[in-house]
Motif scaffolding. Structure first.
Motif, mmCIF file in Angstrom:
data_model
loop_
_atom_site.group_PDB
_atom_site.id
_atom_site.type_symbol
_atom_site.label_atom_id
_atom_site.label_comp_id
_atom_site.label_asym_id
_atom_site.label_seq_id
_atom_site.Cartn_x
_atom_site.Cartn_y
_atom_site.Cartn_z
ATOM 1 N N GLY A 9 -4.487 3.240 -8.084
ATOM 2 C CA GLY A 9 -4.273 3.246 -6.636
ATOM 3 C C GLY A 9 -5.566 3.307 -5.859
ATOM 4 N N GLU B 210 -0.970 12.239 -2.851
ATOM 5 C CA GLU B 210 -1.970 12.022 -3.896
ATOM 6 C C GLU B 210 -2.681 13.333 -4.132
ATOM 7 O OE1 GLU B 210 -2.687 10.886 -0.827
ATOM 8 O OE2 GLU B 210 -2.352 8.814 -0.702
ATOM 9 N N ASP C 156 0.780 -1.221 0.000
ATOM 10 C CA ASP C 156 0.000 0.000 0.000
ATOM 11 C C ASP C 156 0.809 1.266 0.000
ATOM 12 O OD1 ASP C 156 -2.403 0.631 -0.344
ATOM 13 O OD2 ASP C 156 -3.129 -0.322 1.465
ATOM 14 N N GLN C 157 0.195 2.287 -0.446
ATOM 15 C CA GLN C 157 0.940 3.534 -0.495
ATOM 16 C C GLN C 157 0.636 4.399 0.709
ATOM 17 O OE1 GLN C 157 -0.935 4.587 -4.261
ATOM 18 N NE2 GLN C 157 -1.613 6.432 -3.269
#
Ligand SMILES: [Zn+2]
Length: 377
Positions: free
Chosen positions: A140, A32, A26-27
């Motif tokens: 994402g 973002e 996961d980011q």
């Protein structure tokens, strides 16, 4: 807790392992850029996600100290046995009842009839108004809340207002005005029939402002089977005007959609610029001393939500929450400890047996078993 011992099984552990593995990719929160959607109905304002750093200019509450979403650090949550299971009533709607599904430029929003309500789990009664979703892009994930830094593919919010107020507009400016139920969406192996009731209409409302009527269905199917396991904290709307009047419930069990369904969610709609409506989530906000309560004990496994119901088997308890995973590990460690202790005791006995026999060979066999004395002889 002890009852969980009976449930120990390798399949469960395997599932736990898979859940852990799939969560690692996961980011982080930063960086973002994304739009955000709204918690309330009458939104038509011109805020955007590109502009989110400046929401506080036009909407002062957005710069407050009780904002949402947040990252929930499970190890820091406080177990609160008084948090009773969330109870829903009136959520099962007949197909004859038609509901408005709208692309408002920030999200897809389903208007809900007044008959839907939260009747348990909160100190007061709350009436449903609408539900909507937050999502990412094909590249994402896009949930608003995160768990231990993990962002899920998407998130559903079901917005309710306290029945002691006449309307949501009145309720949303009072500290006890709103209750939002949130659940995480992940990709699973099967099509989710409840979410399909919404997703199959998205192609008809691609442009901002478009709406379509959809037939009633069991709205509860959009939420987890297990309404006992959740996090609770005081926060805000995650879109302007960011009023800090939301008592949040974030469920521990996630919902599963097929890959195709998730792709449909993140690629079907366009925003007011006719660009793809994607990444409509706000970044996590500071806790500023707020406490996050948990309806269950999270101490041992502080990692994550695990797959639960895919919603397709409403009453079947095929959930495997982190709570159960934690119990499994607790039992495992218990067994390991017992084995180690036993080995240690055997070693001591063995050792003493040797010593005893060296000191007084005639007495040793009386106390120690034959096998032990044979081996040490
Ligand atoms: Zn929302």
């Amino acid at each position: 807790m002890n009852r969980a011992a009976l449930r120990v099984s390798l399949p469960l552990l395997a599932a736990l392992g898979r859940a852990g593995a799939s969560s690692e990719d996961d980011q982080e929160d930063g960086g973002e850029d994304s739009p955000h959607s709204q918690e309330k109905g009458p939104g038509h304002s011109h805020w955007s996600y590109e502009d989110r750093e400046h929401w506080g200019v036009d909407y002062p509450d957005c710069g407050g100290t009780m904002q949402s979403p947040i990252n929930i650090e499970t190890a820091k949550t406080i177990f609160s046995p008084e948090l009773r299971p969330i109870q829903l009533s009136g959520y099962s709607l007949p197909a004859s009842e038609k509901l408005k599904l709208r692309n408002n430029g920030h999200t897809v929003l389903l208007e809900l009839p007044k008959s839907l309500a939260i009747t348990g789990g909160y100190a007061q009664q709350y009436r449903a108004v609408q539900l909507h979703l937050h999502w990412g892009s094909p590249l994402g994930p896009g949930s608003e809340h995160t768990i231990n830094g993990h962002r899920f593919a998407a998130e559903i919010h079901v917005v309710h207002y306290n029945t002691k107020y006449e309307s949501i507009e009145e309720a949303m400016v009072h500290p006890d005005g709103l209750a939002v139920l949130g659940a995480f969406l992940e990709v699973g192996p099967k099509e989710n029939p409840y979410y399909q009731e919404i997703l199959e209409h998205l192609h008809k409302i691609q442009r901002e402002g478009e709406e379509v009527l959809v037939s009633g269905f069991n709205i509860a199917g959009l939420l987890p089977d297990n309404l006992k396991l959740y996090f609770h904290y005081n926060g805000s709307l995650t879109t302007p005007p960011c009023y800090q009047t939301v008592k949040w419930t974030v469920f521990n069990q996630t919902m599963l959609l097929s890959h195709k369904q998730m792709l449909m969610l993140v690629t079907s709609l366009r925003n007011d610029d006719s660009k793809p409506l994607q990444n409509n989530y706000r970044l996590v906000q500071g806790l500023h001393g707020r406490r996050v309560l948990a309806s269950f004990q999270t101490t041992l496994i502080s990692t994550k939500h695990s797959r639960g119901g895919d919603g397709s088997a409403a009453a079947e308890g095929h959930s495997s929450s982190s709570f159960h995973a934690g119990d499994v590990l607790a039992v495992l460690f218990g067994v390991l400890f017992a084995v180690t202790a036993l080995a240690f005791l055997l070693y001591i006995y063995k050792h003493r047996s040797q010593n005893t026999r060296l000191d007084s060979p005639t007495k040793s066999k009386v106390i120690y078993t034959a096998a032990t004395t044979e081996n040490t002889a």
